[in-house]
Scaffold this motif. Structure first.
Motif, PDB file in Angstrom:
ATOM      1  N   LEU A   1       0.870  -1.178   0.000  1.00 49.33           N
ATOM      2  CA  LEU A   1       0.000   0.000   0.000  1.00 49.33           C
ATOM      3  C   LEU A   1       0.900   1.219   0.000  1.00 49.33           C
ATOM      4  O   LEU A   1       1.723   1.396   0.910  1.00 49.33           O
ATOM      5  CB  LEU A   1      -0.918   0.021   1.221  1.00 49.33           C
ATOM      6  N   ALA A   2       0.766   2.069  -1.006  1.00 51.17           N
ATOM      7  CA  ALA A   2       1.585   3.275  -1.131  1.00 51.17           C
ATOM      8  C   ALA A   2       0.667   4.480  -1.324  1.00 51.17           C
ATOM      9  O   ALA A   2      -0.556   4.359  -1.281  1.00 51.17           O
ATOM     10  CB  ALA A   2       2.548   3.127  -2.316  1.00 51.17           C
ATOM     11  N   GLY A   3       1.272   5.647  -1.543  1.00 44.45           N
ATOM     12  CA  GLY A   3       0.486   6.832  -1.853  1.00 44.45           C
ATOM     13  C   GLY A   3       0.553   7.895  -0.790  1.00 44.45           C
ATOM     14  O   GLY A   3       1.449   7.908   0.062  1.00 44.45           O
ATOM     15  N   ALA A   4      -0.410   8.801  -0.837  1.00 43.69           N
ATOM     16  CA  ALA A   4      -0.422   9.947   0.074  1.00 43.69           C
ATOM     17  C   ALA A   4      -0.609   9.488   1.515  1.00 43.69           C
ATOM     18  O   ALA A   4      -1.377   8.562   1.784  1.00 43.69           O
ATOM     19  CB  ALA A   4      -1.539  10.908  -0.324  1.00 43.69           C
ATOM     20  N   GLU A   5       0.091  10.144   2.410  1.00 48.33           N
ATOM     21  CA  GLU A   5       0.013   9.785   3.822  1.00 48.33           C
ATOM     22  C   GLU A   5      -0.691  10.874   4.617  1.00 48.33           C
ATOM     23  O   GLU A   5      -0.575  12.058   4.307  1.00 48.33           O
ATOM     24  CB  GLU A   5       1.416   9.557   4.391  1.00 48.33           C
ATOM     25  N   GLY A   6      -1.440  10.466   5.633  1.00 48.14           N
ATOM     26  CA  GLY A   6      -2.028  11.425   6.555  1.00 48.14           C
ATOM     27  C   GLY A   6      -3.407  11.918   6.175  1.00 48.14           C
ATOM     28  O   GLY A   6      -4.041  12.642   6.950  1.00 48.14           O
ATOM     29  N   ILE A   7      -3.907  11.563   4.975  1.00 46.96           N
ATOM     30  CA  ILE A   7      -5.243  12.003   4.584  1.00 46.96           C
ATOM     31  C   ILE A   7      -6.289  11.238   5.385  1.00 46.96           C
ATOM     32  O   ILE A   7      -7.266  11.807   5.883  1.00 46.96           O
ATOM     33  CB  ILE A   7      -5.455  11.801   3.068  1.00 46.96           C
ATOM     34  N   VAL A   8      -6.076   9.928   5.497  1.00 48.12           N
ATOM     35  CA  VAL A   8      -6.915   9.092   6.360  1.00 48.12           C
ATOM     36  C   VAL A   8      -5.992   8.190   7.168  1.00 48.12           C
ATOM     37  O   VAL A   8      -4.836   7.975   6.792  1.00 48.12           O
ATOM     38  CB  VAL A   8      -7.907   8.241   5.544  1.00 48.12           C
ATOM     39  N   ALA A   9      -6.509   7.654   8.237  1.00 48.83           N
ATOM     40  CA  ALA A   9      -5.710   6.756   9.073  1.00 48.83           C
ATOM     41  C   ALA A   9      -5.399   5.476   8.314  1.00 48.83           C
ATOM     42  O   ALA A   9      -6.238   4.959   7.572  1.00 48.83           O
ATOM     43  CB  ALA A   9      -6.449   6.437  10.363  1.00 48.83           C
ATOM     44  N   LEU A  10      -4.196   4.965   8.506  1.00 40.86           N
ATOM     45  CA  LEU A  10      -3.817   3.721   7.842  1.00 40.86           C
ATOM     46  C   LEU A  10      -4.759   2.589   8.240  1.00 40.86           C
ATOM     47  O   LEU A  10      -5.043   1.697   7.438  1.00 40.86           O
ATOM     48  CB  LEU A  10      -2.369   3.362   8.198  1.00 40.86           C
TER      49      LEU A  10
ATOM     50  N   PRO B   1       3.137   9.156  12.106  1.00 44.38           N
ATOM     51  CA  PRO B   1       3.697   8.736  13.397  1.00 44.38           C
ATOM     52  C   PRO B   1       3.742   7.233  13.555  1.00 44.38           C
ATOM     53  O   PRO B   1       3.238   6.476  12.729  1.00 44.38           O
ATOM     54  CB  PRO B   1       2.748   9.389  14.414  1.00 44.38           C
ATOM     55  N   VAL B   2       4.304   6.812  14.681  1.00 49.69           N
ATOM     56  CA  VAL B   2       4.573   5.399  14.929  1.00 49.69           C
ATOM     57  C   VAL B   2       3.298   4.558  14.973  1.00 49.69           C
ATOM     58  O   VAL B   2       3.334   3.353  14.714  1.00 49.69           O
ATOM     59  CB  VAL B   2       5.402   5.244  16.219  1.00 49.69           C
ATOM     60  N   GLN B   3       2.146   5.175  15.263  1.00 44.23           N
ATOM     61  CA  GLN B   3       0.897   4.416  15.296  1.00 44.23           C
ATOM     62  C   GLN B   3       0.625   3.722  13.967  1.00 44.23           C
ATOM     63  O   GLN B   3       0.071   2.617  13.929  1.00 44.23           O
ATOM     64  CB  GLN B   3      -0.288   5.330  15.649  1.00 44.23           C
ATOM     65  N   SER B   4       1.043   4.333  12.860  1.00 42.76           N
ATOM     66  CA  SER B   4       0.812   3.713  11.557  1.00 42.76           C
ATOM     67  C   SER B   4       1.600   2.411  11.424  1.00 42.76           C
ATOM     68  O   SER B   4       1.159   1.477  10.749  1.00 42.76           O
ATOM     69  CB  SER B   4       1.179   4.676  10.427  1.00 42.76           C
ATOM     70  N   ILE B   5       2.753   2.337  12.079  1.00 48.95           N
ATOM     71  CA  ILE B   5       3.527   1.082  12.074  1.00 48.95           C
ATOM     72  C   ILE B   5       2.791   0.016  12.865  1.00 48.95           C
ATOM     73  O   ILE B   5       2.723  -1.149  12.440  1.00 48.95           O
ATOM     74  CB  ILE B   5       4.943   1.318  12.643  1.00 48.95           C
ATOM     75  N   GLN B   6       2.234   0.410  14.002  1.00 47.89           N
ATOM     76  CA  GLN B   6       1.432  -0.545  14.784  1.00 47.89           C
ATOM     77  C   GLN B   6       0.262  -1.061  13.959  1.00 47.89           C
ATOM     78  O   GLN B   6      -0.051  -2.258  13.972  1.00 47.89           O
ATOM     79  CB  GLN B   6       0.919   0.119  16.057  1.00 47.89           C
TER      80      GLN B   6
END
Length: 344
Positions: free
Chosen positions: A173-182, A208-213
């Protein structure tokens, strides 16, 4: 002879950011595509300026013109073939090239035809350069709320499963980050898991690190970028225990300003904590780097030694989306190179 004579691995490499500029210019001219400059030399300078972006999403704007060119089978075949040829000439032993089929449908090409064109380019290149192995990763895209391109992403998953083992090795999954939660993309990864598709996921770069979680909760085997993992030492331990590899791209991170500099990049701290990390180029052309350039940054500015580079390549091939049999020879060569480096 290169000082990096051991097997080199690049696991995070975008097709639409790793083309020959001369080829892109030639194809744009043939297709009468308006480019942002009047000459090839000016375009090269334009890319160099734009590569020092203010954010990941600003950086993504550089892909607009390459993507306008890559909307037919012939262009995709040629650009894929040339990229693999360039990687072989740089003496890489294994690379995974990723692209989003849905981004190549602007002029009527189907996702299926886009995948088949990239696989044909791969086939032609590997016939000429049998010394390199190449896996293709198909990317879903984050373009906003998941409803914006839900059907396209579901089709990408289905195509990944259809061509898995036929040159395609995984889903991203790639693309713009931060528009919606992962976390909003969870259902796509559940579907991929049901279909037996290995997954990586862009996370923890500008987010932030939450996206890794979130990505770990999806069940991914690798994380694209992920350097913000350093902000949570408990999650570092989890990542280490689960053997989840971070696909680190130093120059891209510096250019997108998700880290302040090479010297302040947290990858060495992550490596010292025992987190599996690898070094990759992300976008060879747009970032203006080769894999060996990244290694030199690692050694000259980031505190790594040559044996660390070898160890990170060992982590990389162990986490590559190919069979243990296909990895075996490269793993043995890297282990031998590591022994020799430790003696020196």
């Amino acid at each position: 002879m290169s000082e990096f004579s051991f097997p080199k691995i690049d696991l995070h490499l975008h097709l639409d950011g790793s083309f020959r500029m001369k080829t892109l210019w030639e194809l744009a001219t043939q297709k009468r595509i308006t480019m942002p400059t009047n000459t090839l030399s000016e375009y090269k300078e334009y890319i160099r300026r734009c590569s020092h972006a203010k954010s990941v999403n600003e950086y993504l704007k550089m892909f607009d013109h390459p993507l306008k060119v890559m909307q037919d089978e012939a262009s995709l075949i040629r650009i894929t073939k040339e990229l693999i040829e360039d990687l072989a000439k740089q003496n890489l032993r294994y690379a995974e090239i990723r692209f989003a089929p849905q981004l190549h449908t602007q002029q009527g090409l189907s996702q299926t035809k886009a995948v088949e064109a990239v696989l044909e380019g791969r086939k032609q290149a590997l016939f000429l350069y049998p010394g390199i192995q190449i896996g293709i990763i198909t990317c879903m895209m984050s373009l906003g709320p998941i409803s914006v391109n839900k059907e396209a992403n579901l089709e990408t998953i289905e195509l990944c499963q259809k061509y898995l083992g036929k040159g395609v090795v995984a889903l991203d999954l790639a693309g713009a980050e931060g528009i919606v939660a992962l976390s909003d993309f969870r259902s796509f990864f559940i579907k991929a898991k049901e279909l037996g598709i290995p997954c990586t996921c862009h996370a923890g770069d500008s987010e932030p690190v939450q996206s890794i979680q979130d990505a770990i909760d999806f069940g991914v085997q690798r994380i694209g970028h992920g350097h913000h993992l350093i902000d949570n030492l408990k999650l570092c331990q989890t990542t280490k225990e689960k053997h989840i590899l971070l696909e680190i791209c130093p120059t891209s991170n510096v250019q997108c300003q998700t880290v302040p500099s090479y010297q302040k990049h947290p990858v060495k701290k992550l490596y010292d904590l025992g987190v599996p990390v690898s070094i990759n180029t992300d976008n060879m052309t747009l970032a203006g780097v080769t894999l060996e350039d990244e290694y030199r940054h690692c050694i000259n500015e980031m505190g790594f030694r040559k044996k660390d580079i070898i160890q990170m390549n060992l982590y990389a091939i162990q986490s590559a989306f190919i069979s243990d049999y296909e990895k075996q020879e490269i793993i043995q060569e890297l282990k031998q190179a590591l022994k020799e480096a430790e003696i020196c």
